[in-house]
Design a protein around this motif. Structure first.
Motif, mmCIF file in Angstrom:
data_model
loop_
_atom_site.group_PDB
_atom_site.id
_atom_site.type_symbol
_atom_site.label_atom_id
_atom_site.label_comp_id
_atom_site.label_asym_id
_atom_site.label_seq_id
_atom_site.Cartn_x
_atom_site.Cartn_y
_atom_site.Cartn_z
ATOM 1 N N SER A 177 45.803 43.152 38.087
ATOM 2 C CA SER A 177 45.779 41.986 37.192
ATOM 3 C C SER A 177 44.450 41.249 37.206
ATOM 4 N N LYS A 226 42.309 43.047 33.165
ATOM 5 C CA LYS A 226 43.182 43.768 32.244
ATOM 6 C C LYS A 226 42.558 43.759 30.850
ATOM 7 N N THR A 227 43.106 44.577 29.988
ATOM 8 C CA THR A 227 42.609 44.630 28.613
ATOM 9 C C THR A 227 42.676 43.256 27.958
ATOM 10 N N HIS A 262 41.894 40.551 29.138
ATOM 11 C CA HIS A 262 40.748 39.724 29.527
ATOM 12 C C HIS A 262 39.516 39.983 28.658
ATOM 13 N N LYS A 312 34.121 48.092 36.333
ATOM 14 C CA LYS A 312 35.566 48.181 36.192
ATOM 15 C C LYS A 312 36.118 49.100 37.277
#
Length: 544
Positions: free
Chosen positions: A311, A314-315, A317, A386
């Protein structure tokens, strides 16, 4: 242009819908298979990647492991006309006529078999490859423009193609193939150059990491009658300096709070970087040493770190602008690929340990080619890595960032690393395994010469590659020019005695079978007794 954006046609030609000459469309089934290609007599199911213009690659197949799923009626045979009904935007509708097939391969739900009545199948193949044919497929395809596109069987039947007299079809197809044969020979030569360039780059990296690309520091020192610091001595010195600095810092902290250590037990808390097991590694040139990525990293905190998991990133964000996120798709084979993703400045500030900086090395820990590394470019700006992307800040007094990229991307390093890669279907390495990768370490000045020579060799290869790309682009334009002339009736002379396409089409319609019922999924589907003519005009050129 005529109705619906269709070109005017030569005399005796007609525009038709594909369904008017289709005897049937056959689709395989979708079911779970092993992702590996079939072997030793196993039955495969073709992937969409098996079908490209002019080529059927039977190695692009999955393996059917369930005997109950094997249906011989779906086996692909030489001469089959295959149509890719689902693919990316530029490849949906790609067709091929199978020349040969050595194994047992079944149709899939995305690779269809088309059968035609009364016409030359290659005529349709080339018609769909023209710019007009590609526009027709795009007009009828559905799905996301940015990813996968689909075209269903009903829409395939609606694709509009020009129909020439049958004898003219044969003459045109023969001339197309004659001209394309010469063109494809040139394209094949250019692609061989591309493959050779790839091998050349790999050989440059291999030579660089084996002391064969430039004179070694030991050779130069001997020729010049001087001393030099071998890599093992350099590594030993740096490691001692790091430990001494750490111990001094720890003593200072203890004294600051009034504590005086009674013995040296506190020194045991020092964490040594991952060590090399040289017993399993090959010998190196004089003056070189083996070192792990962890040993070559700077002594500062988070000098080797991966991206935030779960978390923390995440996408949801991602934002339209702001600091960058370095993802797997950014890490090319020695080059940074500038595909952008952003997060807000506020969220970026909470992820300080994952930041990357100019001169850092980023390493992919997931994917087909591991390890895969490149430098962080100056243009990146504030950024984080990432998950599955590892950031390494090398100690610049021990290892140059450019040289570390060379060593990580070299084939010998990848071959050794392959033994510890894990993950079924998705090769993966964890942070500890990345830290433990062993690379050959030359003296620092030799690293500088190696990096410069690699840059020079790769620059030459890049110039050649640009020429090859330009040649392939010209070939593509010439291919389209040949097809355009062919389907404008300008490639071969017309014969006024040929039976017009309209008469040919009427005869095809009269000979069509009458379907007895709705076909089940996977069965050959007949069109209809008397196909309706598409709502398009038939035009003749002014010369007819």
């Amino acid at each position: 242009m005529s109705d619906g954006g269709l070109n005017e046609l030569p005399g005796g030609w007609s525009w038709i819908a594909l369904g008017q000459v289709l005897e049937g469309i056959e689709a395989g089934k979708s079911f779970k298979c092993d992702e590996r290609p079939p072997q030793d007599g196993e039955v495969g199911v073709v992937k969409v990647s098996a079908v490209t213009w002019g080529e059927f690659d039977e190695s692009e197949a999955k393996t059917c492991t369930d005997p109950d799923r094997i249906e011989p009626r779906f086996f692909i045979q030489p001469g089959d006309f295959l149509f890719s009904r689902a693919n990316t935007i530029n490849l949906v509708g790609t067709c091929v006529i199978v020349r040969s097939v050595s194994g047992r391969l079944m149709l899939s739900d995305k690779i269809l078999r088309l059968r035609f009545s009364g016409i030359e199948p290659k005529w349709i193949l080339y018609a769909l490859r023209t710019e007009q044919g590609r526009r027709e497929i795009e007009r009828l395809a559905t799905g996301n423009q940015e990813s996968m596109r689909n075209i269903g069987q009903d829409r395939i039947r609606q694709i509009r193609v020009p129909l020439a007299p049958l004898e003219e079809q044969k003459r045109i197809v023969s001339e197309i193939e004659k001209q394309l044969t010469d063109l494809e020979a040139g394209v094949a030569a250019l692609k061989r150059v591309q493959a050779n360039l790839k091998r050349y780059r790999a050989s440059v990296l291999k030579a660089a990491c084996e002391g064969r690309l430039v004179p070694t520091e030991a050779e130069l020192a001997r020729a010049e009658g001087r001393d030099y610091e071998p890599a093992d001595k350099l590594l030993e010195r740096i490691c001692k300096e790091r430990r001494a600095k750490w111990e001094a810092g720890q003593l200072a902290k203890m004294k600051a709070v009034g504590k005086t250590p009674k013995d040296d037990k506190w020194k045991l808390s020092y964490e040594d970087p991952t060590q090399v097991d040289a017993s399993v590694l090959p010998s190196l040139p004089v003056g070189w040493s083996w070192a792990t990525v962890h040993q070559l990293a700077s002594a500062e905190p988070n000098s080797v770190t991966d991206g935030p998991f779960g978390s923390n990133l995440k996408t949801a964000h991602y934002t339209e602008e702001g600091p960058r996120v370095v993802r797997l798709q950014n890490i090319g084979d020695g080059a940074f690929v500038d595909v952008k993703a952003h997060i807000s400045l506020e969220h970026f500030e909470t992820l300080g340990k994952h930041r990357v900086h100019l001169g850092d090395v980023v390493i992919a820990a997931l994917g087909e080619v591991l390890p895969r590394a490149c430098l962080v470019p100056e243009s990146l700006g504030p950024a984080i890595v990432k998950a599955d992307c590892i950031r390494v800040k090398p100690d610049d007094g021990l290892c140059l960032s450019k040289y570390l990229v060379v060593a990580l991307n070299a084939e010998p390093t990848r071959r050794r690393t392959a033994k510890i890669i894990h993950g079924v279907g998705r090769p993966r390495m964890n942070l500890g395994e990345i830290k433990a990768i062993s690379v050959p370490l030359p003296p620092l000045s030799e690293q500088t010469r190696i990096s410069a020579e690699v840059d020079r060799c790769f620059s030459l290869a890049e110039e050649v590659e640009k020429l090859v790309d330009a040649g392939l682009a010209r070939a593509d334009r010439l291919r389209q020019s040949i097809l355009k002339h062919a389907f404008e009736g300008k490639l071969v002379p017309q014969d006024p005695n040929n039976e017009p396409a309209s008469v040919l089409l009427d005869r095809i319609c009269q000979g069509r079978a009458v379907p007895t019922g709705k076909p089940t999924r996977g069965q050959m589907s007949l069109d209809f007794e008397k196909p309706k003519k598409p709502r398009i005009s038939r035009r003749r050129s002014a010369s007819t």
